[in-house]
Design a protein around this motif. Structure first.
Motif, mmCIF file in Angstrom:
data_model
loop_
_atom_site.group_PDB
_atom_site.id
_atom_site.type_symbol
_atom_site.label_atom_id
_atom_site.label_comp_id
_atom_site.label_asym_id
_atom_site.label_seq_id
_atom_site.Cartn_x
_atom_site.Cartn_y
_atom_site.Cartn_z
ATOM 1 N N LYS A 55 0.880 -1.170 0.000
ATOM 2 C CA LYS A 55 0.000 0.000 0.000
ATOM 3 C C LYS A 55 0.907 1.206 0.000
ATOM 4 O O LYS A 55 1.933 1.197 0.688
ATOM 5 N N SER A 56 0.538 2.219 -0.732
ATOM 6 C CA SER A 56 1.346 3.428 -0.682
ATOM 7 C C SER A 56 0.597 4.555 -1.353
ATOM 8 O O SER A 56 -0.190 4.336 -2.260
ATOM 9 N N LYS A 57 0.856 5.751 -0.900
ATOM 10 C CA LYS A 57 0.252 6.902 -1.551
ATOM 11 C C LYS A 57 0.997 7.190 -2.847
ATOM 12 O O LYS A 57 2.189 6.894 -2.958
ATOM 13 N N LEU A 59 3.070 9.229 -5.283
ATOM 14 C CA LEU A 59 3.967 10.385 -5.283
ATOM 15 C C LEU A 59 4.130 10.853 -6.728
ATOM 16 O O LEU A 59 4.619 10.104 -7.568
ATOM 17 N N PRO A 85 -0.784 13.068 -1.891
ATOM 18 C CA PRO A 85 -0.654 14.082 -0.838
ATOM 19 C C PRO A 85 -0.483 15.486 -1.410
ATOM 20 O O PRO A 85 -0.626 16.464 -0.688
ATOM 21 N N TYR A 86 -0.147 15.552 -2.678
ATOM 22 C CA TYR A 86 0.120 16.856 -3.276
ATOM 23 C C TYR A 86 -0.906 17.180 -4.351
ATOM 24 O O TYR A 86 -1.062 16.429 -5.306
#
Lengths: 470, 263, 241
Positions: A55-57, A59, A85-86
């Motif tokens: 799992k990961s956001k 980037l 996140p951005y």
């Protein structure tokens, strides 16, 4: 000294190896030990240990293609939620050139776009652009989300998974590297694709997934299991996780876009009554299901509607083109138009070939990647550095384009025609993506692929100069 | 603020206009319900209820206090709701949001107006001491339709609530912790929430349906005699008379589904 | 309610109120990935404690003054449910929960590697559903599992446990009753791989020797709980078996 083996599930802080092992992605080195910093699966490449997260956001990375949702309209830019996140921004200049217009008339809050990440700066401002095949606003269809780390799994080895799903369901599918997927087809098929994507997400770390998914789809759609000839889709557990950088995906996306472009071209052809019948059927199906929306927003008419209202379509184009011409008064309008046409034609002719080459090349690359485990790490590094060079070149070529006013003018013009398309409806990019094409040319050039590409590389500037010097 | 993609909205509306739902349910079909009663030892009554992926925990804590002046001989019910930040990315910590207050009040009304708890039996000494029941709703995972999930959880918690027997001996309050009494519950109430999307009214909205709703209608129906005990309309779009009557009809017809989980 | 009869004497270290040995943990249960919406989540039971932890992020920082240009930041909210204790607790934060929120953030931060997420924020929520002594340690243990579950890069999984003094003996993992009746309580959080301590509190009276004994005992308890955290995380993806 190594404590884990390929595909082992490890947790953050777990010691993976000691002494002469290298810390790859998802790991770190501390006192001579390589430790995982993620919950994920071990990937071994000789002496290099990586951990692929479960799992990961997302980037954002320059060059990625993403699916984003407009969540803000400001004076000169759109705010775009790219599931990261951005937050992303799409400058108005990406669509209009220098002119300022009422932005919400083009893209409004809630619109979903297929975009390319143009730049990510030091403060993590993500600048988005629409230059590229198929870029623009989606119309119809549904959005499905999947963990960004599982996108490679959804694509599958050489696109095996996604192509199989497309074949079985007849849906158009566009995958953003940020974990958003756009699906359009028959209503029930859209739902089947959505369920399938969710299943892939859930079982991404298990083996034999493509076959299971295929069987499931066949059962759902045909009511029976497939014939025993799908041996070639031999599933390799680590393929899907090996390259979270999604090199293979990028190619997939290109191919996807190319497909769509091809389709769009056929739609354009429709205007010339050059109709591919099967294609037509498909479009009609969509048309029917979309009837409800046609009156919702006329300016957004889908390209399928074109058949019905050819005249309207032309008028619309004329109108929007008028808008642009006003902006570039200092240039000779007719000539620009002419040259623009030329370029479009040229690209139309050559694009397919490029795409073919790209595909071939990308497949080679993928194959290389997959066999890499046997190769030296040095080779991998080479590949990476090559990538970097390509990226640099891209940047250079972009700079070049901006440096010369004349080029800019045409650039703008092309962007504008693109925006006109976008206003017309989805996925109708006229071939105006110099930079994108130019990038490919550069790549071809570097690899000395074919003289044809070199000639195209040279062609760009002269064409541009002609148009502006007049 | 979470923006719903325009095409997602259209796709859901289109489905509903064609008589379908994205998750394949019928319009009057609820998601799976799981009731776990008595999960908190320290609470006198408690339950966790899962409706689809929505999860709510309810704890009932009693205390003894003074009755309200206008109702000196009945106990007091207080319902409080916290939409925890863990339940959804958009939920923020801080004082209760208007949404969480509405949720608490709608659930409270359903319980109160159905006269489900025999509040008169919660009077210990008229005008001086009554049981006060604090019902605390904790939303831990929000996947649509908090109303119905919260209502089931509150019911389940009330049904296993046990109070010490209280008596007044020589003007002194005596609590007998060994002889516990069940909370006097004499009825049950089923809350059914519908949302109007496009041309359809669907029961038990999922999160994605709730995000694009035009209007929402919750109907509380008692187990005995099928009385309508509470209603609440939400959303910005008006409802027609027939839509409301249809919803009421469905709520009554399907109420026993909910009571089955509370046996 | 039946009053538990218990004997504790300095001669017989083995007997505690609940029958545990002096170095025995309460029964412990950890489950990762229990919530749908949260990016990461965990449920922990330690004795009578029931604790939920959730993680959202890394996401856009909505509190601008917290933003750090070179790394991500975390925000922890420790909260007790009104029904989690014997006498109903008023909803909302109080001084105790604010303090615990702060030290929990301090305890977790050293484990996190948020450099690849500059200017972002990770929201951690620790919700005490039921409290039975040692909620801060168990809460941080839960939050650490939720962080790993969310895919946050970490150099280790922090884990918490307490030791204390009860009738003159140093015992592990104080229950609520022992906490109330005991003479001292030393909750710690460690990074198990290196043994570094990221949270340390103590209240009560301890000699230097007793403190050392308590610290060592608590660390041993942490190491045991760490194994259970690890198993819980692996269990989550153990689809086939």
């Amino acid at each position: 000294m190594i404590y884990v083996k390929e595909k082992d599930l490890v947790v953050p802080g777990e010691i993976l190896a000691e002494d002469d092992y290298y810390a790859g992605r998802g790991t770190f080195q501390e006192n001579g030990k390589v430790c995982s910093n993620l919950l994920g699966l071990v990937s071994l490449r000789n002496k290099k240990i990586s951990v692929i997260p479960l799992k990961s956001k997302y980037l954002p990375k320059k060059g990625d293609v993403v699916i984003g949702k407009i969540d803000d309209v400001r004076f000169s830019m759109w705010g775009v939620d790219i599931n990261s996140p951005y937050p992303g921004i799409l400058p108005a200049s990406e669509v209009f050139g220098r002119d300022k217009k009422d932005l919400s008339r083009v893209f409004d809050i809630g619109d979903v776009l297929f975009l390319r990440i143009v730049d990510v700066d030091e403060v993590k401002k993500v600048k988005l652009g629409l230059k590229g095949r198929g870029m623009g606003k989606f119309k119809g269809g549904i959005i499905v989300d999947i963990a960004p780390t599982k996108v490679p799994r959804l694509i599958g080895k050489k696109g095996s998974m996604i192509n199989m799903i497309k074949d079985k369901t007849g849906c158009k599918i566009v995958v953003g590297q940020n974990g958003l997927v756009w699906v359009k087809g028959k209503q029930e098929m859209e739902q089947i694709v959505k369920d399938t994507i969710k299943l892939i997400e859930k079982e991404a770390h298990t083996s034999g997934l493509t076959d299971r998914i295929k069987n499931r789809l066949c059962l759902l759609i045909d009511g029976e299991l497939p014939e025993e000839e799908n041996e070639e889709i031999e599933e390799n557990f680590d393929d899907a996780f090996k390259k979270p950088e999604l090199q293979d995906f990028r190619e997939e996306a290109e191919r996807e876009l190319a497909d769509e472009k091809a389709q769009n071209e056929e739609d354009f052809d429709d205007l010339d009554e050059d109709i591919d019948e099967s294609e037509d059927d498909f479009d009609e199906d969509i048309d029917e299901s979309e009837d409800d929306f046609e009156d919702v927003d006329e300016s957004e008419d889908d390209f399928e509607d074109v058949d019905e209202s050819e005249d309207d379509f032309d008028e619309d184009i004329d109108e929007s083109e008028d808008d642009f011409e006003d902006e570039s008064e200092e240039d000779d309008e007719e000539d620009i138009d002419e040259s623009e046409e030329e370029i479009v034609e040229d690209e139309d002719e050559s694009d397919d070939e490029i795409i073919e080459e790209d595909e071939a090349e990308s497949e080679e690359e993928i194959v290389e990647d997959e066999d890499e485990s046997d190769e030296e790490i040095i080779e991998e590094d080479e590949a990476e550095s090559e990538e970097e060079i390509v990226e640099e070149d891209e940047a250079e070529s972009e700079d070049d384009a901006v440096d010369e006013e004349s080029e800019e003018a045409v650039d703008e013009e092309s962007e504008e025609s693109e925006s006109a398309d976008l206003e017309e409806g989805e996925e109708k990019p006229k071939e105006s993506k110099f930079l994108d094409t130019f990038k490919h040319i550069k790549e071809q050039e570097k690899k000395n692929k074919s003289p044809f590409d070199l000639s195209r590389g040279n062609r760009k500037s002269p064409t541009l100069n002609i148009s502006s010097n007049k | 603020m979470n923006v719903v993609p325009e095409i997602s909205k259209r796709s859901i509306v289109k489905l509903i206009n064609n008589g379908k739902r994205a998750d394949g349910r019928d319009f009057d079909q609820r998601r799976e319900i799981v009731v776990e009663p008595n999960i908190i030892t320290k609470a006198e009554g408690s339950a966790k209820v899962t409706l689809g992926d929505t999860q709510v925990i309810v704890g009932v804590k009693p205390s003894i206090g003074e009755p309200f002046a206008d109702t000196p001989d009945v106990g007091v019910l207080m319902t409080n709701c916290e939409m925890l930040p863990m339940a959804a990315p958009e939920f923020e910590p801080g004082p209760p949001s208007p949404e969480s207050i509405e949720l608490a009040r709608v659930v409270d009304r359903g319980i109160r107006e159905s006269e489900l708890v025999d509040l008169e039996k919660l009077c210990i000494e008229e005008g001086k001491k009554v049981w006060m029941l604090f019902i605390d709703l904790h939303v831990i995972d929000y996947d649509g339709n908090l109303f119905d999930c919260a209502n089931i959880a509150v019911m389940a918690a009330l049904l296993n609530t046990k109070l010490p027997t209280a008596s007044i001996v020589d003007d002194e309050l005596v609590l007998d912790e060994e002889n516990l009494m069940d909370l006097p519950v004499r009825d049950k109430v089923a809350l059914s929430t519908f949302v109007k999307i496009g041309n359809g009214m669907v029961l038990d909205p999922s999160l994605e349906e709730e995000e694009v709703l035009d209007a929402r209608l919750s109907v509380g129906v008692t187990q005995n005699n099928s009385y309508i005990s509470s209603m609440q309309k939400g959303g910005e779009v008006p409802l027609t008379r027939d839509e409301i009557l249809d919803a009421v009809h469905t709520a009554i017809a399907t109420k026993d589904e909910i009571f089955e989980y509370l046996e | 309610m039946i009053e538990e009869v218990f004997f504790i004497s300095s001669e017989n270290k083995q007997l505690r109120a609940d029958g545990r040995a002096y170095d025995e943990l309460r029964p412990i249960k950890i489950k990762a990935g229990v919530l749908k919406r949260a990016d990461g989540s965990a449920y922990v039971e330690v004795g009578g404690n029931k604790i939920l932890a959730s993680v959202y992020g890394p996401r856009e920082t909505y509190i601008r003054r917290l933003l750090k240009p070179n790394t991500g930041v975390i925000k922890v909210r420790y909260n007790m449910a009104p029904f989690s204790v014997d006498d109903r607790k008023r909803p909302g934060p109080d001084r105790r929960s604010n303090e615990i929120s702060k030290i929990a953030a301090d305890a977790l931060r050293p484990a996190l590697m948020l450099e690849s997420f500059p200017r972002s924020m990770v929201d951690i929520s620790i919700e005490i559903i039921e409290a039975e002594g040692g909620t801060r340690c168990a809460g941080i243990t839960a939050a650490a599992v939720a962080l790993a579950d969310a895919g946050i890069p970490m150099r280790d999984i922090p884990v918490g446990c307490a030791a204390g003094k009860m009738n003159g003996d140093i015992v592990l993992d104080l229950s609520e009753k022992e906490d109330k009746e005991g003479q001292a309580d030393v909750p710690i959080v460690i990074l198990p791989r290196t043994g570094e301590i990221t949270l340390l509190q103590a209240d009560g009276k301890l000699t230097e020797e007793e403190f050392e004994e308590a610290l060592d005992l608590a660390m041993e308890g942490c190491m045991r709980i760490s194994k259970i955290q690890e198993e819980a995380l692996k269990e989550r993806y153990n689809v086939n078996g």
